[in-house]
Enzyme design. Structure first.
Site, PDB file in Angstrom:
ATOM      1  N   THR A   1      -1.287  -2.914  -4.676  1.00 30.73           N
ATOM      2  CA  THR A   1      -2.755  -2.812  -4.603  1.00 30.73           C
ATOM      3  C   THR A   1      -3.173  -1.421  -5.056  1.00 30.73           C
ATOM      4  O   THR A   1      -2.676  -0.411  -4.551  1.00 30.73           O
ATOM      5  CB  THR A   1      -3.245  -3.108  -3.176  1.00 30.73           C
ATOM      6  OG1 THR A   1      -2.967  -4.478  -2.884  1.00 30.73           O
ATOM      7  CG2 THR A   1      -4.747  -2.877  -3.039  1.00 30.73           C
TER       8      THR A   1
ATOM      9  N   HIS B   1     -11.441  -6.410  -4.443  1.00 30.82           N
ATOM     10  CA  HIS B   1     -11.157  -6.335  -3.003  1.00 30.82           C
ATOM     11  C   HIS B   1     -12.270  -7.032  -2.201  1.00 30.82           C
ATOM     12  O   HIS B   1     -12.589  -6.631  -1.081  1.00 30.82           O
ATOM     13  CB  HIS B   1     -11.046  -4.864  -2.583  1.00 30.82           C
ATOM     14  CG  HIS B   1      -9.975  -4.578  -1.572  1.00 30.82           C
ATOM     15  ND1 HIS B   1      -8.788  -3.944  -1.867  1.00 30.82           N
ATOM     16  CD2 HIS B   1      -9.914  -4.808  -0.234  1.00 30.82           C
ATOM     17  CE1 HIS B   1      -8.057  -3.790  -0.767  1.00 30.82           C
ATOM     18  NE2 HIS B   1      -8.723  -4.324   0.244  1.00 30.82           N
TER      19      HIS B   1
ATOM     20  N   LYS C   1      -2.777  -5.382  -8.381  1.00 35.34           N
ATOM     21  CA  LYS C   1      -4.030  -5.925  -7.815  1.00 35.34           C
ATOM     22  C   LYS C   1      -5.123  -4.863  -7.827  1.00 35.34           C
ATOM     23  O   LYS C   1      -4.864  -3.699  -7.539  1.00 35.34           O
ATOM     24  CB  LYS C   1      -3.764  -6.375  -6.377  1.00 35.34           C
ATOM     25  CG  LYS C   1      -4.978  -6.932  -5.629  1.00 35.34           C
ATOM     26  CD  LYS C   1      -4.525  -7.594  -4.324  1.00 35.34           C
ATOM     27  CE  LYS C   1      -5.663  -8.231  -3.549  1.00 35.34           C
ATOM     28  NZ  LYS C   1      -6.382  -7.304  -2.704  1.00 35.34           N
TER      29      LYS C   1
ATOM     30  N   TYR D   1       0.885  -1.158   0.000  1.00 35.38           N
ATOM     31  CA  TYR D   1       0.000   0.000   0.000  1.00 35.38           C
ATOM     32  C   TYR D   1       0.923   1.208   0.000  1.00 35.38           C
ATOM     33  O   TYR D   1       1.840   1.280   0.831  1.00 35.38           O
ATOM     34  CB  TYR D   1      -0.819   0.052   1.292  1.00 35.38           C
ATOM     35  CG  TYR D   1      -2.097  -0.750   1.312  1.00 35.38           C
ATOM     36  CD1 TYR D   1      -2.953  -0.789   0.214  1.00 35.38           C
ATOM     37  CD2 TYR D   1      -2.491  -1.426   2.473  1.00 35.38           C
ATOM     38  CE1 TYR D   1      -4.149  -1.504   0.266  1.00 35.38           C
ATOM     39  CE2 TYR D   1      -3.688  -2.130   2.529  1.00 35.38           C
ATOM     40  CZ  TYR D   1      -4.504  -2.163   1.417  1.00 35.38           C
ATOM     41  OH  TYR D   1      -5.686  -2.851   1.470  1.00 35.38           O
TER      42      TYR D   1
HETATM   43  C1  LIG Z   1     -10.233  -8.727   6.457  1.00 36.46           C
HETATM   44  C2  LIG Z   1      -9.648  -8.386   5.120  1.00 36.46           C
HETATM   45  C3  LIG Z   1      -8.517  -7.591   5.043  1.00 36.46           C
HETATM   46  C4  LIG Z   1      -7.963  -7.280   3.798  1.00 36.46           C
HETATM   47  N1  LIG Z   1      -6.807  -6.547   3.743  1.00 36.46           N
HETATM   48  C5  LIG Z   1      -6.205  -6.336   2.548  1.00 36.46           C
HETATM   49  C6  LIG Z   1      -4.935  -5.702   2.492  1.00 36.46           C
HETATM   50  O1  LIG Z   1      -4.341  -5.345   3.498  1.00 36.46           O
HETATM   51  N2  LIG Z   1      -4.381  -5.519   1.264  1.00 36.46           N
HETATM   52  C7  LIG Z   1      -5.006  -5.918   0.086  1.00 36.46           C
HETATM   53  O2  LIG Z   1      -4.464  -5.727  -1.003  1.00 36.46           O
HETATM   54  N3  LIG Z   1      -6.198  -6.553   0.146  1.00 36.46           N
HETATM   55  C8  LIG Z   1      -6.796  -6.772   1.332  1.00 36.46           C
HETATM   56  N4  LIG Z   1      -7.980  -7.457   1.381  1.00 36.46           N
HETATM   57  C9  LIG Z   1      -8.584  -7.964   0.112  1.00 36.46           C
HETATM   58  C10 LIG Z   1      -8.064  -9.376  -0.192  1.00 36.46           C
HETATM   59  O3  LIG Z   1      -6.721  -9.365  -0.544  1.00 36.46           O
HETATM   60  C11 LIG Z   1      -8.861  -9.992  -1.350  1.00 36.46           C
HETATM   61  O4  LIG Z   1      -8.777  -9.155  -2.471  1.00 36.46           O
HETATM   62  C12 LIG Z   1     -10.333 -10.243  -1.024  1.00 36.46           C
HETATM   63  O5  LIG Z   1     -10.467 -10.714   0.305  1.00 36.46           O
HETATM   64  C13 LIG Z   1     -10.915 -11.251  -1.991  1.00 36.46           C
HETATM   65  O6  LIG Z   1     -12.276 -11.418  -1.778  1.00 36.46           O
HETATM   66  P1  LIG Z   1     -12.886 -12.639  -0.919  1.00 36.46           P
HETATM   67  O7  LIG Z   1     -12.609 -12.297   0.506  1.00 36.46           O
HETATM   68  O8  LIG Z   1     -14.338 -12.595  -1.248  1.00 36.46           O
HETATM   69  O9  LIG Z   1     -12.205 -13.894  -1.355  1.00 36.46           O
HETATM   70  C14 LIG Z   1      -8.569  -7.759   2.612  1.00 36.46           C
HETATM   71  C15 LIG Z   1      -9.696  -8.574   2.706  1.00 36.46           C
HETATM   72  C16 LIG Z   1     -10.234  -8.898   3.936  1.00 36.46           C
HETATM   73  C17 LIG Z   1     -11.432  -9.804   3.990  1.00 36.46           C
END
Ligand SMILES: Cc1cc2nc3c(=O)[nH]c(=O)nc-3n(C[C@H](O)[C@H](O)[C@H](O)COP(=O)(O)O)c2cc1C
Length: 381
Positions: free
Chosen positions: A159, A277, A253, A134
């Protein structure tokens, strides 16, 4: 052989176990999505609208789900997605996820918003480690990237869908924040989840450990990451500079359009992660599996990873049939983590591998590498 748990047969059973163990505020952070949460529902609906077209009478006595991903052969087309604040779910949650991934031979992506530092995870986990960036401000990004390089991370994920924070009503209503805010409601929430409370009391408040080293200690940046308040001016020229600074594989991403995917390739990325996301940033985005085939056609030669909504082996098969090289598990692996720590994550991975294997057998396909679009069609409405 991983542990099997009574009554748990699917990722949705793990979701229920996670919901029971976590305080509501923490479960809502894990589960919640942006705006009216319709983006998260569309992600699931898009997978459900796809059906599989089996080929009968093919010899499927031996099946293979290993794939090549970024020049490595991995035993299943799975990557653990970067997620922030994993220690809110389980003590040393980042390491638990990394170890489970390492045991399964699949990559683990550490978030910038992790609760263990880049170096701590690298020291204690085996396996292929990726780092997700990030960009809060450019100098800090530079330092994180060089630390990830020095610690041996193979792949950098940039991201791009967090220019500002998504509007997550659950977190706003609950007053979700790190450090957890002391209030009567928070105390009651914790007290009614004693297993979580005990491990939290034993292990202390999760911190953003990437920002607590001497050269990166910066409370303003920590606060910005927690609010997901990024450098909104970061643009294509910055991607080019990042490409020059990072010698390993680079993935972008948050891509959901063909134009952006093609541009990422033009600017030197090795691939894109087709992701919204998990619906956590903006509800009104396309479901990723709907835009996947066009992106695969336009971003020729690039590695394409898909996330957002993967919960079963059948989802994995659909995404791979439509051209993804691999998928990433977000909430699915967090349900396992929140329910049972590392063994829970391993169990989720094994469960999805078993489901993938069974799905391949039942559609008459010997190997993931043999899947193509003819195995998938849209359900009549
Ligand atoms: C609790 C949580 C925290 C997340 N934190 C980040 C993060 O720090 N960086 C990021 O690129 N994506 C983050 N994401 C998105 C995930 O990398 C991913 O894109 C997403 O969870 C995919 O969808 P799904 O949960 O339906 O499989 C987060 C998702 C969740 C559920």
């Amino acid at each position: 052989m991983t542990t099997a748990f009574p009554g748990i047969f699917s990722v949705s059973d793990y979701r229920e176990a996670a919901r029971r163990r976590l305080p509501k505020t923490v479960f809502d952070y894990l589960e919640g999505a942006a705006d009216d949460e319709s983006g998260m529902m569309h992600n699931r609906a898009a997978f459900e609208q796809l059906q599989l077209r089996p080929r009968r009478l093919s010899d499927v006595s031996r099946r293979e789900q290993s794939v090549s991903l970024l020049d490595r052969r991995i035993p299943a087309p799975l990557v653990i997605a970067p997620t922030g604040l994993n220690s809110a779910f389980w003590p040393k949650g980042d390491l638990a996820l990394a170890r489970a991934a390492g045991k399964a031979g699949i990559p683990f992506a550490l978030s910038t918003a992790s609760n263990m530092s880049i170096e701590e995870v690298a020291q204690d986990a085996d396996g292929d480690l990726w780092f997700q960036l990030y960009v809060v401000h450019r100098n800090l990004a530079k330092s994180l990237v060089s630390r990830a390089r020095a610690a041996g991370y193979s792949t950098l994920i940039l991201t791009t869908d967090v220019a500002v924070n998504g509007f997550r009503k659950r977190d706003l209503r609950n007053g979700f924040a790190i450090p957890f805010k002391a209030s009567t409601r928070a105390a009651l929430d914790g007290l009614s989840h004693p297993r979580w409370l005990w491990s939290y009391l034993m292990n202390g408040m999760p911190e953003l450990k990437n920002f607590s080293t001497d050269d990166a200690s910066d409370t303003a940046s920590q606060a910005a990451v927690l609010r997901r308040q990024m450098d909104a001016s970061f643009s294509w020229d910055d991607l080019r500079r990042l490409r020059d600074e990072w010698p390993g594989k680079l993935l972008v991403k948050g891509i959901v359009t063909t134009e952006d995917a093609a541009r990422c390739v033009e600017f030197g990325a090795d691939g894109v992660i087709v992701s919204n996301h998990g619906g956590r940033q903006l509800a009104d985005l396309p479901a990723t599996v709907d835009v996947l085939p066009d992106i695969v056609d336009k971003a020729t030669g690039a590695t394409i990873i898909l996330d957002s909504g993967i919960r079963t082996g059948a989802d994995v098969v659909k995404a791979l049939a439509l051209g993804a090289d691999s998928v990433m598990l977000g909430r699915a692996s967090l349900y396992g983590l929140a329910a049972r720590g590392e063994v829970g994550v391993s169990d989720v991975i094994e469960m999805i591998k078993r489901e993938t294997d069974r799905t391949l057998a039942l559609i008459g396909c010997r190997a993931i590498d043999e899947l193509d679009r003819s195995y998938v069609s849209r359900r009549p409405t």
